[in-house]
Design an enzyme around this catalytic site. Structure first.
Site, mmCIF file in Angstrom:
data_model
loop_
_atom_site.group_PDB
_atom_site.id
_atom_site.type_symbol
_atom_site.label_atom_id
_atom_site.label_comp_id
_atom_site.label_asym_id
_atom_site.label_seq_id
_atom_site.Cartn_x
_atom_site.Cartn_y
_atom_site.Cartn_z
ATOM 1 N N ALA A 60 0.841 -1.200 0.000
ATOM 2 C CA ALA A 60 0.000 0.000 0.000
ATOM 3 C C ALA A 60 0.876 1.249 0.000
ATOM 4 C CB ALA A 60 -0.884 -0.008 1.237
ATOM 5 N N GLY A 100 0.835 -5.147 1.169
ATOM 6 C CA GLY A 100 -0.281 -5.341 0.238
ATOM 7 C C GLY A 100 0.169 -6.020 -1.051
ATOM 8 N N GLU A 103 0.042 -9.535 -0.350
ATOM 9 C CA GLU A 103 -1.360 -9.937 -0.196
ATOM 10 C C GLU A 103 -2.021 -10.123 -1.564
ATOM 11 O OE1 GLU A 103 -2.143 -6.716 2.675
ATOM 12 O OE2 GLU A 103 -3.009 -8.275 3.957
ATOM 13 N N GLU A 123 3.981 -4.717 7.590
ATOM 14 C CA GLU A 123 3.046 -3.741 8.169
ATOM 15 C C GLU A 123 3.305 -3.480 9.642
ATOM 16 O OE1 GLU A 123 2.311 -6.127 6.094
ATOM 17 O OE2 GLU A 123 0.777 -5.515 4.660
HETATM 18 N N1 CAA Z 1 4.488 3.569 -0.117
HETATM 19 C C1 CAA Z 1 4.919 4.777 -0.495
HETATM 20 N N2 CAA Z 1 6.201 5.059 -0.768
HETATM 21 C C2 CAA Z 1 7.063 4.045 -0.650
HETATM 22 C C3 CAA Z 1 6.697 2.759 -0.251
HETATM 23 C C4 CAA Z 1 5.324 2.519 0.019
HETATM 24 N N3 CAA Z 1 4.863 1.318 0.370
HETATM 25 N N4 CAA Z 1 7.786 1.974 -0.215
HETATM 26 C C5 CAA Z 1 8.817 2.745 -0.584
HETATM 27 N N5 CAA Z 1 8.385 4.001 -0.855
HETATM 28 C C6 CAA Z 1 9.174 5.132 -1.348
HETATM 29 C C7 CAA Z 1 10.224 5.580 -0.346
HETATM 30 O O1 CAA Z 1 9.688 6.527 0.539
HETATM 31 C C8 CAA Z 1 11.272 6.182 -1.258
HETATM 32 O O2 CAA Z 1 10.819 7.455 -1.628
HETATM 33 P P1 CAA Z 1 11.841 8.673 -1.795
HETATM 34 O O3 CAA Z 1 12.763 8.258 -2.883
HETATM 35 O O4 CAA Z 1 10.961 9.815 -2.119
HETATM 36 O O5 CAA Z 1 12.531 8.809 -0.472
HETATM 37 C C9 CAA Z 1 11.204 5.306 -2.498
HETATM 38 O O6 CAA Z 1 9.933 4.648 -2.442
HETATM 39 C C10 CAA Z 1 12.271 4.231 -2.574
HETATM 40 O O7 CAA Z 1 12.271 3.529 -1.360
HETATM 41 P P2 CAA Z 1 13.616 3.228 -0.570
HETATM 42 O O8 CAA Z 1 14.479 4.421 -0.594
HETATM 43 O O9 CAA Z 1 13.256 2.641 0.739
HETATM 44 O O10 CAA Z 1 14.280 2.135 -1.530
HETATM 45 P P3 CAA Z 1 15.006 0.790 -1.172
HETATM 46 O O11 CAA Z 1 15.366 0.184 -2.468
HETATM 47 O O12 CAA Z 1 16.047 1.021 -0.136
HETATM 48 O O13 CAA Z 1 13.881 -0.136 -0.460
HETATM 49 C C11 CAA Z 1 11.748 -1.171 -0.193
HETATM 50 C C12 CAA Z 1 12.752 -0.526 -1.161
HETATM 51 C C13 CAA Z 1 12.338 -2.469 0.382
HETATM 52 C C14 CAA Z 1 10.502 -1.474 -0.947
HETATM 53 C C15 CAA Z 1 11.484 -0.200 0.992
HETATM 54 O O14 CAA Z 1 11.143 1.050 0.469
HETATM 55 C C16 CAA Z 1 10.377 -0.626 1.903
HETATM 56 O O15 CAA Z 1 10.592 -1.427 2.800
HETATM 57 N N6 CAA Z 1 9.163 -0.062 1.707
HETATM 58 C C17 CAA Z 1 8.057 -0.233 2.597
HETATM 59 C C18 CAA Z 1 7.372 -1.531 2.336
HETATM 60 C C19 CAA Z 1 6.214 -1.692 3.274
HETATM 61 O O16 CAA Z 1 6.324 -1.495 4.473
HETATM 62 N N7 CAA Z 1 5.061 -2.090 2.713
HETATM 63 C C20 CAA Z 1 3.881 -2.276 3.468
HETATM 64 C C21 CAA Z 1 2.996 -1.110 3.236
HETATM 65 S S1 CAA Z 1 1.613 -1.225 4.257
HETATM 66 C C22 CAA Z 1 0.555 -2.242 3.454
HETATM 67 O O17 CAA Z 1 0.781 -2.746 2.401
HETATM 68 C C23 CAA Z 1 -0.665 -2.293 4.281
HETATM 69 C C24 CAA Z 1 -1.805 -3.077 4.054
HETATM 70 O O18 CAA Z 1 -1.863 -4.236 3.821
HETATM 71 C C25 CAA Z 1 -3.016 -2.365 4.285
#
Ligand code: CAA
Ligand code: NAI
Length: 725
Positions: A60, A100, A103, A123
């Site tokens: 998400a 997500g 999922e 999450e």
């Molecule tokens: N939503 C929005 N922005 C996101 C994102 C997300 N899920 N994941 C990463 N980004 C953005 C980061 O903020 C970053 O933005 P900037 O360049 O503007 O700073 C950009 O994407 C690149 O991310 P990273 O710098 O972290 O890049 P990386 O290669 O080091 O890591 C990654 C990539 C492993 C995907 C890492 O970004 C990460 O762990 N992201 C979060 C993943 C996460 O927690 N997902 C769960 C979301 S909650 C969900 O899905 C809920 C649900 O079921 C309801």
């Protein structure tokens, strides 16, 4: 967006939302439209879902959680729609499938992954739980123990492990998309019932209830006040107790509880803060966007004590060849043994182990007492005793021996970077790289630029942090930099509280209940009381250089507590001597018990100095320790030592065990409300006028006076000069 294309019998839906294909509202809508199109097209016999640019999806859109019309329950129905499709749907997982994103893949009937892909439900690390039916599908697919582990820790697992767990059906070394299309063609016409996870029973575990009770106790122990892990647990427990639809309802309820909790906001703030600090800038106008790092092909570490050992280990793990130098053979052998022990332990945790790290190869890790071997290194990290004269001597030597481009870094925890740089012929290449103990474990690298440090040097140190898998935070030069400078008033308050009537275990307990990994007295016993004692002697605050007639509890007109000095004079250095603020089972022991000797000593001390013992409640302990630390943070921001509150928060979360679910000290202050923080500081500083750390900083007063603006606006209230940061 999601792009729909049809080739032969397999329709392809490609998630597209750079950089990580986050599932925004628009992406979800396009995914739903694509599925409906494929369903309606009789020539389509199967569907394949993949992500653009070699990434499936990072889940998400986190920014969407705070939007007025947030994503919330929008994803779950789309996942159900995928699963209920009458045509087989295959997920082609490349890069990441997180949250997500995973999922969505769990809604698919088949999952195929590239060998380098990573999967997880992170999450929990954002203060949430997988809210799109993931807590109900995953246990049905991989069993309760493995699902609980993934969901309550949020860890990312590699594709090879996912295959072993049965999370994916197949892994491929190349061309995942083609392999997924082949698989989709192969399964056309096969019954889908057994592939729909919502219809599967949760695999039984012998003694399920006992297993769950034990798992819950572990989750609670590790959560230390963070809500999300326990609610993740409850959602998985619901999967073991109720049919799928009821489990989903429970998951939604629990998700809503977390979504509206302050903890989720704090953790999401921390996620973006960690990314924001990568965009460093200095008041001189240097910044991440224009500075280029120089390559580090070979490094050196000087001093193999507590810190040097961990730093060497960290560099070896990052595959950087290096030379490790000590002052004499005896210390070299001691250091080498300690480093080898750490590296062997690290190797055991890794696949490929010692061979991958290759630390027995002298071309990769060389031990020496000969400075001449540092001639061709690109970067040196000095980690000798905290003594200015010694550091200057070493830097002088380095500037003569090292090649002109070499970067000279110091691991000092408080000393003046400019003064160290003044001993060299290249102050532009001198920089502070402040690691935290144990250096191969702690994620923080505080990077301190001096007056002459070049942008290239800063960019190179930041690149080093990334290579070491650490979070680099760039800050300015002042005594103690950011982290330790904020720590001084906190520790000072803790000791003053003892003088006034509290006990080490009461202070530690209050701060550990707040969420700190370890309270200030347990921390001081662990680090060694002698370290601070030496520093105070160097500063002339205690010891033989103290002028005769100095009042016992005052230095330079301010309140001072000699308690830590007195403990050292009694040989109580902490764990290493078996006694400090606590008593330990033996020298080097780790089990702290309150020491009757100390309590008696404190009571005599109060009598000697005519201090009336009073009961100090938890609220006062927290306010005096935390608000004085936060107050120093405001002073640091006003002086331009750090670019913004996020920097201070990232430092505290990653270097000082500040509870992440409280977002860091400055974020915490914003949740308490600045007028309240100010009022409390005013109250305590009136009661203790000789304690400057309690006098509210001008910047805090200003922010409270202008109406307590949100944290992201704070820096705009500083004068032009500082806000240029
Ligand atoms: N939503 C929005 N922005 C996101 C994102 C997300 N899920 N994941 C990463 N980004 C953005 C980061 O903020 C970053 O933005 P900037 O360049 O503007 O700073 C950009 O994407 C690149 O991310 P990273 O710098 O972290 O890049 P990386 O290669 O080091 O890591 C990654 C990539 C492993 C995907 C890492 O970004 C990460 O762990 N992201 C979060 C993943 C996460 O927690 N997902 C769960 C979301 S909650 C969900 O899905 C809920 C649900 O079921 C309801
Ligand atoms: P330590 O006392 O454990 O180790 C210092 C090492 O430097 C010793 O092994 C010593 O033999 C070696 N050394 C001394 N003079 C030398 C010389 N001329 N040439 C080569 N080696 C020499 O000290 P520690 O704790 O590792 O601290 C090192 C530095 O890191 C200090 O500046 C300290 O302030 C800083 N630091 C310490 C932290 C800690 O938790 N211990 C945390 C962060 C920074």
């Amino acid at each position: 967006m999601a792009q729909y294309a049809r080739g032969s019998a397999v329709a392809v839906i490609r998630l597209r939302n750079p950089p990580v294909n986050a599932l925004s509202r628009a992406v979800l809508q396009a995914l739903e439209d694509g599925l409906k199109k494929a369903d309606a097209d009789p020539s389509v016999k199967a569907v394949m879902i993949c992500g653009e640019n070699g990434k499936f999806s990072a889940g998400a859109d986190i920014r969407g959680f705070s939007a007025p019309k947030r994503l919330g329950g929008a994803l779950g129905p789309v996942v159900s729609l995928i699963e209920s499709s009458e045509k087989p749907v295959v997920a082609a997982i490349e890069g990441v499938a997180l949250g997500g994103g995973l999922e969505v893949a769990l809604g698919c009937h088949y999952r195929i992954a590239h060998v380098k892909a990573r999967m997880g439900l992170p999450e929990v690390t954002l203060g949430l739980l997988p809210g799109a039916e993931g807590t109900q599908r995953l246990p049905r697919l991989i069993g309760v123990p493995a699902a609980l582990d993934m969901i309550t820790t949020g860890k990312h697992i590699p594709a090879t492990e996912a295959l072993k767990l049965g999370l994916v059906d197949e892994i491929v070394e190349e061309n995942t998309i083609e392999a997924a299309i082949r698989l989709a063609n192969k399964v056309i016409g096969q019954p889908l019932g057994p592939r729909r996870l919502s219809l599967k029973p949760v695999p039984k575990v012998p003694n399920m209830e006992a297993f769950l009770d034990e798992a819950l106790a572990k989750v609670k122990r590790q959560a230390r006040g963070c809500l999300a892990p326990e609610l993740c647990f409850q959602a998985v427990r619901a999967a073991t107790q109720s049919p799928f639809a009821d489990g989903v309802r429970r998951e939604r309820e629990l998700f809503q509880v977390l979504l509206s909790s302050g903890q989720a906001q704090a953790l999401q703030y921390a996620f973006f803060a960690e990314r924001a600090v990568r965009r460093w800038a200095t008041p001189g106008g240097a910044s991440w966007s224009s500075a280029a790092p120089q390559p580090v092909r070979r490094a050196a570490v000087i001093g193999l004590g507590t810190m040097g050992r961990g730093i060497v280990t960290s560099l070896v793990k990052a595959n950087i060849p290096l030379v490790a130098l000590e002052q004499d053979l005896e210390n070299l052998n001691k250091g080498r043994k300690a480093v080898m022990f750490l590296l062997e332990r690290e190797a055991m945790k890794m696949e490929g182990g010692a061979q991958v790290l290759d630390f027995h190869n002298p071309a990769r890790l060389q031990f020496t007492v000969d400075f001449d071997l540092l001639r061709d290194v690109d970067l040196v990290i000095e980690a000798v005793f905290e003594n200015m004269a010694l550091k200057k001597e070493i830097f002088h030597k380095l500037s003569k021996i090292c090649k002109p481009g070499a970067l000279l870094c110091t691991n000092t925890s408080a000393l003046n970077i400019d003064e160290i740089a003044s001993a060299t012929n290249r102050p532009q290449q001198v920089i502070g790289t402040h690691f935290f103990s144990p250096a191969h474990v702690m994620r923080l690298l505080e990077i301190i630029y001096g007056r002459h440090t070049s942008p290239t040097a800063i960019a190179t140190a930041m690149q080093l942090a990334t290579a070491l898998k650490k979070v680099g935070v760039v800050v300015g030069n002042c005594f103690g930099f950011v982290g330790n400078r904020m720590m001084f008033p906190y520790v000072q308050q803790a000791v003053f509280l003892l003088e006034e009537g509290s006990r080490p275990d009461a202070v530690d307990q209050a701060l550990e209940d707040f969420g700190f990994k370890i309270g200030p007295f347990r921390m001081s016993d662990l680090a060694g009381l002698d370290v601070g004692w030496r520093s105070r002697k160097d500063q002339g605050l205690t010891g033989p250089s103290l002028p005769a007639g100095t009042p016992a509890r005052q230095r330079r007109g301010q309140r001072y507590s000699p308690l830590p000095d007195l403990l050292c004079e009694h040989g109580r250095f902490g764990q290493k001597t078996g006694k400090g603020w606590y008593l330990y089972e033996k020298a080097g022991g780790r089990t702290a018990t309150p020491d009757p000797w100390l309590l008696n000593f404190l009571s005599q001390y109060r009598d000697t100095h005519g201090i009336q013992t009073r009961f100090i409640d938890q609220e006062e302990i927290l306010e005096r320790c935390l608000f004085s630390l936060i107050n120093e943070g405001f002073a640091i921001l006003a002086e331009g030592i750090a670019s913004g509150p996020e920097h201070l928060d990232v430092i505290y979360i990653n270097g000082y065990g500040w509870p992440k679910h409280r977002g860091g000290p400055m974020f915490y202050a914003s949740t308490v409300g600045l007028p309240r923080v100010l009022a409390k500081l005013q109250k305590y500083s009136e009661a203790h006028p000789d304690v400057p750390g309690l006098q509210p900083s001008a910047f805090l007063k200003k922010l409270a006076a202008v109406g307590n603006p949100p944290l992201k606006e704070w820096m705009s209230y500083l004068s032009q000069q500082s806000s240029k940061l």
